[in-house]
Design an enzyme around this catalytic site. Structure first.
Site, PDB file in Angstrom:
ATOM      1  N   CYS A   1      30.992   4.210  13.778  1.00 34.56           N
ATOM      2  CA  CYS A   1      30.815   3.403  14.973  1.00 34.56           C
ATOM      3  C   CYS A   1      30.372   2.003  14.580  1.00 34.56           C
ATOM      4  CB  CYS A   1      29.738   4.038  15.848  1.00 34.56           C
ATOM      5  SG  CYS A   1      30.293   4.408  17.480  1.00 34.56           S
TER       6      CYS A   1
ATOM      7  N   THR B   1       0.847  -1.200   0.000  1.00 31.78           N
ATOM      8  CA  THR B   1       0.000   0.000   0.000  1.00 31.78           C
ATOM      9  C   THR B   1       0.878   1.243   0.000  1.00 31.78           C
ATOM     10  OG1 THR B   1      -1.713  -1.180   1.184  1.00 31.78           O
ATOM     11  CG2 THR B   1      -1.777   1.234   1.305  1.00 31.78           C
TER      12      THR B   1
END
Ligand SMILES: *Cc1c(COP(=O)(O)O)cnc(C)c1O
Length: 406
Positions: free
Chosen positions: A330, A243
């Site tokens: 990181c 959708t």
């Protein structure tokens, strides 16, 4: 004043323009219909909103509205393009060419293709981040089905020679896909003129909402097809079921419309501000380098290394009140130097000492002035505390030192 927050991380995401939010709001409430509901006005008005947005988004990149497939963002679009072409064109070949400096969404989709039996060439870039066109030409074989090269790099802002790459792909008869996420809405992009056959981009990097993006798929000369990666109701001409995110799509369309109108003025203003920032920092500080080609570069971006200063540490000197990205990524356990900067030939030290400044539509003169002061003060402060900087100032050759492990 001290706690005023400044946002210079627009390559990570941009704020949603209030005019975009305004355009979206009615589609959450009054016009909430499912765009695939064909038998009542709730569906029709949602579909109208989507159709209009499709035109706006297509216009931004010089495409036909029928060539726009709405997705959840550039990550999904990159995956759909790469895996979708690999599966659709399996009879023609199994080889894909890309760059080591591509976004993870492209590199990881390519890794998956390798697991599925494909072959992928990850080309090196030159010291300034640009593709080596000769190396690209040499890498194309009769098994090559796709070349995937991004328009502008997210870390350095370096712009690849799209027209030359497009011409080469055309000559060799291979498809040309580009992650245009960082260029779309910021600088002119015309997919037809550049010979791009598939292009991935996203709303939230161009003042639209998060969670909505698009894949451009060329329809004529050549007619390109991709295998759907999501099975379901056959939305988006069978290439992407699910959708439609109507408010998101309407917002993405509005963001495209605003970009068409305002990108020239924004680019001009931001390149002047970016140059001011860069020049002031180079004047006030020694041992600063700019990473990536300065001429072929996005107007609002600069990536700079401040030698012997760790970027993450530098940001702590102003309590992270200036939002930037450092050249350290990181990962779960440690800080890894950026693979993009490493591909440009930077050592770990220089990569860790880099900061990316990415300005945006809502960046002010005052933001830039305060940033210049805070960065210059922060770098000086950290260098004063650094024994390595002291040795450097005393003329000791840092390369010659043998560091103890203890
Ligand atoms: C941000 C970014 C993406 C990912 O976009 P999402 O919409 O967040 O999935 C992909 N490619 C580039 C170059 C990006 O900068």
């Amino acid at each position: 004043m001290a706690n005023r927050r400044i946002y210079l991380d627009n390559n990570a995401t941009t704020p949603t323009d209030p005019r975009v939010v305004e355009a979206m709001l009615p589609y959450f409430t009054n016009m909430f219909g499912n765009a695939a509901s064909r038998n009542h006005p709730f569906g029709w008005e949602a579909e109208e909103g989507v159709d209009y947005a499709r035109e706006q988004v297509a216009k931004l990149i010089g495409a036909d509205p029928k060539e726009i497939i709405f997705t959840s963002g550039a990550t999904e679009s990159d995956n759909l393009a790469i895996k979708g072409v690999f599966e659709m064109y399996a009879r023609k070949g199994n080889h894909i060419i890309t760059l080591k400096t591509e976004h993870k969404a492209v590199l990881d989709a390519c890794k998956k293709v390798e697991k599925m039996g494909g072959e992928v060439t990850y080309l090196d870039v030159k010291r300034d981040g640009l593709v080596d066109l000769e190396a690209l030409k040499a890498a194309i074989t009769d098994k090559t089905i796709l070349v995937s090269i991004m328009f502008a790099n997210n870390e350095t802002g370096v712009i690849q020679p799209m027209k030359e790459i497009g011409a080469l792909c055309e000559e060799k008869g291979v498809l040309f896909m580009s992650d245009i996420t960082q260029a779309a809405g910021k600088i002119p992009v015309d997919v037809k003129e550049l010979g791009i056959h598939l292009a991935a981009f996203t709303g939230h990097k161009m003042y639209g909402p998060k969670g909505v993006g698009a894949l451009f798929v060329n329809r004529k000369k050549p007619r390109v097809k991709v295998t759907a990666q999501m099975d379901g109701g056959g939305h988006e001409r069978g290439m992407r079921s699910g959708t439609l995110n109507v408010p998101g799509i309407v917002g993405f369309g509005k963001a495209a419309e605003l970009a068409i109108k305002e990108m020239d003025a924004d680019a001009k203003r931001l390149s002047a501000l970016r140059d001011k920032l860069q020049t002031a920092l180079m004047e006030r500080l020694e041992e600063v380098v700019i990473n990536g080609n300065e001429e072929h570069r996005m107007p609002h971006v600069t990536n700079m290394s401040f030698k012997h200063v760790e970027g993450e540490g530098l940001m702590m000197t102003f309590n992270q009140n200036i939002a930037l990205s450092s050249g350290s990524a990181c990962t779960s356990a440690s800080l890894e130097p950026s693979y993009v900067l490493k591909a440009l030939g930077l050592g770990d030290d220089l990569a860790h000492s880099s900061l990316r400044f990415s300005l945006g539509r809502f960046t002010t003169d005052e933001d830039v002035e305060q940033t210049i002061d805070e960065i210059a003060n922060g770098v000086n402060h950290m260098r004063e505390l650094s024994p390595i900087w002291e040795m450097y100032k005393e003329g000791i050759d840092l390369e010659s030192i043998e560091w103890s492990e203890h």
